[in-house]
Write a protein that holds these residues in place. Structure first.
Motif, PDB file in Angstrom:
ATOM      1  N   LEU A   4      27.593  18.382  39.293  1.00 47.26           N
ATOM      2  CA  LEU A   4      28.267  18.560  38.009  1.00 47.26           C
ATOM      3  C   LEU A   4      27.421  17.997  36.871  1.00 47.26           C
ATOM      4  O   LEU A   4      27.287  18.611  35.815  1.00 47.26           O
ATOM      5  N   GLY A   5      26.809  16.840  37.099  1.00 44.12           N
ATOM      6  CA  GLY A   5      25.931  16.244  36.092  1.00 44.12           C
ATOM      7  C   GLY A   5      24.700  17.090  35.835  1.00 44.12           C
ATOM      8  O   GLY A   5      24.275  17.248  34.688  1.00 44.12           O
ATOM      9  N   ASP A   6      24.131  17.639  36.899  1.00 47.39           N
ATOM     10  CA  ASP A   6      22.966  18.513  36.738  1.00 47.39           C
ATOM     11  C   ASP A   6      23.333  19.780  35.960  1.00 47.39           C
ATOM     12  O   ASP A   6      22.579  20.232  35.105  1.00 47.39           O
ATOM     13  N   TRP A   7      24.501  20.344  36.282  1.00 48.35           N
ATOM     14  CA  TRP A   7      24.948  21.534  35.564  1.00 48.35           C
ATOM     15  C   TRP A   7      25.151  21.211  34.080  1.00 48.35           C
ATOM     16  O   TRP A   7      24.717  21.973  33.224  1.00 48.35           O
ATOM     17  N   PHE A   8      25.792  20.077  33.798  1.00 43.79           N
ATOM     18  CA  PHE A   8      26.055  19.709  32.407  1.00 43.79           C
ATOM     19  C   PHE A   8      24.764  19.483  31.637  1.00 43.79           C
ATOM     20  O   PHE A   8      24.629  19.903  30.494  1.00 43.79           O
TER      21      PHE A   8
END
Length: 135
Positions: A4-8
């Motif tokens: 999720l952090g990488d996507w954000f």
């Protein structure tokens, strides 16, 4: 959680902050940390009582509830998809131009909102990005 952090972090900069603000501000109103009546655009309070934050918060706020949750999610999808496509497509390498376009559209929407007594400005700004992307 790192996915999720990488996507954000993969979201372009301007879209990332706009998307995060469009999630954070309604969440603050829904949790009761800020009274939602302070987040919408009331022309009388904005023009006569000098509550200058109202056009900004009205741009990010959407009253999320059982009847409006789907519309909110669709608008977040539109914001993410079309703002990302516009920022990485037509405005690739020119973030200042994209920010200027958003600022110009926002000013026009605020003026229209004050004249027409519109209280929420999130959908019109997202639709303006969708319109620019599609043309």
């Amino acid at each position: 959680m790192s996915d999720l952090g990488d996507w954000f972090r993969s979201i372009p900069l301007i879209t990332r902050y706009w998307f995060a603000s469009s999630i954070a501000v309604p969440l603050l109103g829904k949790l009761g940390l800020i009274n939602p009546m302070y987040l919408i655009l009331w022309p009388e309070y904005f023009l006569h009582k000098f509550q200058i934050w109202r056009p900004v918060t009205a741009t990010f706020y959407f009253p999320v509830g059982p009847g409006s949750g789907f519309l909110y999610m669709v608008n977040l999808y539109f914001l993410y998809q079309y703002s990302t496509r516009l920022e990485t497509g037509a405005f690739d390498g020119r973030p200042a131009d994209y920010m200027f376009m958003l600022l110009f559209n926002w000013i026009c929407i605020v003026i229209t909102g004050v004249i027409m007594d519109m209280q929420l400005l999130m959908i019109p700004l997202i639709m303006s990005v969708l319109y620019v992307w599609s043309s």
